[in-house]
Design a protein around this motif. Structure first.
Motif, short mmCIF file in Angstrom:
data_model
loop_
_atom_site.label_atom_id
_atom_site.label_comp_id
_atom_site.label_asym_id
_atom_site.label_seq_id
_atom_site.Cartn_x
_atom_site.Cartn_y
_atom_site.Cartn_z
N PRO A 369 4.70 0.48 5.47
CA PRO A 369 5.14 0.39 6.87
C PRO A 369 4.69 1.55 7.74
O PRO A 369 4.91 1.50 8.96
CB PRO A 369 6.67 0.37 6.73
N TYR A 370 4.09 2.58 7.16
CA TYR A 370 3.74 3.78 7.92
C TYR A 370 2.25 3.87 8.23
O TYR A 370 1.76 4.94 8.62
CB TYR A 370 4.20 5.02 7.15
N VAL A 371 1.53 2.76 8.08
CA VAL A 371 0.14 2.73 8.51
C VAL A 371 0.13 2.53 10.03
O VAL A 371 0.78 1.62 10.55
CB VAL A 371 -0.63 1.59 7.81
N ASN A 372 -0.60 3.38 10.70
CA ASN A 372 -0.63 3.32 12.17
C ASN A 372 -1.19 1.99 12.65
O ASN A 372 -2.17 1.47 12.10
CB ASN A 372 -1.47 4.47 12.72
N GLU A 378 6.65 -11.25 9.69
CA GLU A 378 8.08 -11.46 9.68
C GLU A 378 8.55 -12.33 8.51
O GLU A 378 9.61 -12.09 7.92
CB GLU A 378 8.54 -12.08 11.01
N LYS A 379 7.80 -13.35 8.16
CA LYS A 379 8.23 -14.28 7.11
C LYS A 379 7.77 -13.86 5.72
O LYS A 379 7.96 -14.59 4.75
CB LYS A 379 7.68 -15.68 7.40
N SER A 380 7.19 -12.70 5.60
CA SER A 380 6.63 -12.26 4.32
C SER A 380 7.63 -11.41 3.56
O SER A 380 8.72 -11.07 4.08
CB SER A 380 5.34 -11.47 4.53
N ASP A 381 7.25 -11.04 2.36
CA ASP A 381 8.06 -10.18 1.50
C ASP A 381 7.67 -8.72 1.71
O ASP A 381 7.14 -8.06 0.83
CB ASP A 381 7.88 -10.58 0.03
N GLY A 382 7.90 -8.23 2.95
CA GLY A 382 7.62 -6.83 3.25
C GLY A 382 6.15 -6.51 3.40
O GLY A 382 5.73 -5.40 3.04
N LEU A 383 5.34 -7.42 3.94
CA LEU A 383 3.91 -7.20 4.13
C LEU A 383 3.60 -6.88 5.59
O LEU A 383 4.35 -7.27 6.50
CB LEU A 383 3.12 -8.41 3.67
N TYR A 384 2.45 -6.18 5.77
CA TYR A 384 1.99 -5.79 7.09
C TYR A 384 0.52 -6.16 7.23
O TYR A 384 -0.21 -6.28 6.23
CB TYR A 384 2.20 -4.28 7.31
N ARG A 400 8.75 9.29 3.03
CA ARG A 400 9.82 8.37 3.40
C ARG A 400 9.81 7.10 2.56
O ARG A 400 10.78 6.33 2.58
CB ARG A 400 9.70 8.00 4.89
N LEU A 401 8.74 6.85 1.85
CA LEU A 401 8.66 5.67 0.99
C LEU A 401 9.60 5.82 -0.20
O LEU A 401 9.81 6.93 -0.71
CB LEU A 401 7.23 5.47 0.50
N GLU A 402 10.13 4.71 -0.67
CA GLU A 402 10.99 4.74 -1.85
C GLU A 402 10.21 5.18 -3.07
O GLU A 402 10.75 5.85 -3.96
CB GLU A 402 11.61 3.36 -2.09
N LYS A 403 8.95 4.80 -3.14
CA LYS A 403 8.07 5.24 -4.21
C LYS A 403 6.65 5.28 -3.66
O LYS A 403 6.30 4.49 -2.76
CB LYS A 403 8.13 4.32 -5.42
#
Length: 482
Positions: A369-372, A378-384, A400-403
């Motif tokens: 999530p931190y790529v500029n 929205e409908k994905s499993d946490g994809l950008y 800030r990432l969990e891993k």
């Protein structure tokens, strides 16, 4: 007169007898000297011979032999007591050595028994790998799944909660859920604005891509009873099959001919498109990326010049050597997203690739999530979608990432797949596509490993995860085999 020689002989004989008598040992010297020495010598050799037979129980025989040997032919009480003491010492030594030998053998037997018991506990006749916490690992895939489950459990412990992953089972990260486009209650179409959003996955219907599975929906007229079908098509089967497969649909995904049954079920499943929807605009159409078609190249095969920044920085370290700008993604595959050029048919300001900051011709789908300039699906499993691949190398290590993420959490694409306005909606109505939401683990799983237990094709795994309602679709390719 006596001879002169006879007078001289007597003194000589007397002298000889005296010499002989003086040479013979006395009885005392025999008992104290020679008998004692011979007894000590024989006792030494006898003990030496019996020393090799440790643990023997012939103590009575040894005592009788020792006693018979210890009796001299005459006199000598001092030598007999000395020999008896020597025999007692040797018997005690033999006894101790025998006990020590037996103890050592018993300890060795006990150690061998313990090793055999440990070996029997470790060996599992039903699997190639030992059981780990009750999980029978019979293949590499099972081992990978077990390792992933342990990693999830460790992450849950660190966070102090396992509510997100629901206990860390394999099913929590490997799932696919159908998105019906027809209301089961009313039988009417669902509003496409509610279901066609970024992140949904389109799975191809094999009947629309494989000629042998295509259904002949062409209406048949009544034949003339008088002409008896004289002017009917002499090859009705081939004609109807070809007419039901759209060449334009095949070309959109790089397929020249309908996949033949001769290719085998897995290869045919590899050719069936699985598409991730990126953006939909009712007036400008839809954009998506094909998830299961590789170019055959890696990111490291691309020239570094296409990743140079506008300022022209080349990261030269002063030694004349300039590292590749995508060193973290060198071994990642480059995927072919479709037959349409990236950035075409849309205004630059409205193109999702430009909104996502795509670097020239390279686009990417990722889980960071931190790529500029990346946009969430929205409908994905946490994809950008989108972003700068060079900057993504730093974002994947963000604290800030969990891993920390790796290069396997990114997929890179060239070109794209596009539909004209309402074109995709019409294909869905015609039954060309099944709609679903699919987990990131399934979409990003590596399927390159060869062998008898290689990963399933992406199309096959998603159809199986959708449940029993889609089993007949899988069976069209695989039949009734497991």
């Amino acid at each position: 007169k006596r001879p002169v020689g006879q007078r001289t002989l007597r003194p000589s004989m007397v002298q000889l007898r005296r010499v002989v008598r003086s040479w013979q040992p006395t009885p005392t010297s025999i008992s104290r000297g020679s008998i004692g020495n011979s007894r000590l010598s024989s006792s030494f050799y006898d003990d030496f011979e019996e020393f090799g037979e440790l643990g023997s129980n012939d103590s009575n025989n040894d005592d009788s032999v020792d006693k018979s040997k210890a009796e001299p032919s005459g006199g000598g009480d001092g030598s007999i007591s000395a020999s008896a003491n020597d025999d007692a010492v040797m018997r005690e030594l033999r006894k101790r050595m025998s006990d020590l030998s037996k103890q050592t053998e018993e300890e060795d037997d006990d150690e061998d028994d313990e090793e055999e018991e440990e070996y029997d506990e470790d060996v599992d006749s039903g699997s190639a790998l030992p059981d780990l916490e009750g999980n029978t690992l019979s293949s590499i895939d099972d081992l990978i799944g077990f390792a992933q489950a342990k990693a999830r459990e460790k992450a849950n412990t660190k966070k102090g909660s396992d509510s997100m992953l629901g206990g860390g089972t394999w099913e929590d990260e490997n799932w696919a859920n159908p998105v019906p486009h027809i209301n089961e209650t009313t039988g009417k179409l669902v509003d496409f604005n509610d279901i066609l959003e970024g992140g949904v996955v389109l799975i191809a219907n094999p009947a629309k891509f494989c000629s042998d599975l295509a259904k002949d929906d062409k209406p048949k007229g009544k034949s003339n009873p008088f002409l008896g079908g004289l002017f009917d098509d002499p090859f009705p089967t081939s004609q109807s099959s070809k007419s039901s497969i759209s060449p334009a649909l095949l070309a959109k995904f790089g397929i020249t001919l309908p996949p033949s049954p001769d290719l085998g079920p897995d290869r045919r499943a590899d050719l069936l498109p699985v598409v991730l929807l990126i953006d939909r605009d009712p007036l400008k159409g839809c954009q998506a990326v094909l998830m299961n078609r590789r170019t055959g190249n890696l990111m490291g095969d691309l020239p570094p010049s296409i990743f140079e920044t506008e300022g022209g920085d080349n990261n030269d370290d002063g030694s004349g050597f300039s590292p590749h700008p995508l060193s973290a993604f060198m071994i990642q595959p480059l995927w072919w997203a479709g037959s349409s050029p990236s950035g075409s048919n849309m205004d630059d300001d409205e193109n999702p690739a430009n909104r996502g900051g795509g670097l020239k011709a390279i686009d990417m789908v990722h889980a960071c999530p931190y790529v500029n300039n990346s946009i969430p699906l929205e409908k994905s499993d946490g994809l950008y979608w989108g972003g700068n691949p060079v900057q993504a190398q730093e974002a994947m290590k963000d604290p800030r990432l969990e891993k920390p993420l790796s290069g396997f959490d990114f997929k890179f694409f060239i070109q794209t797949t596009r539909w004209l306005p309402s074109q995709l909606e019409q294909e869905i109505k015609d039954g060309t596509w099944y709609i679903a939401t699919v987990s990131k683990e399934v979409l990003f799983r590596s399927r390159d490993r060869l062998g008898a237990k290689r990963a399933k094709p992406l199309w096959t795994e998603i159809i199986e995860l959708l449940g029993d309602d889609y089993k007949h679709i899988r069976d069209q390719l695989y039949g009734e085999e497991d």
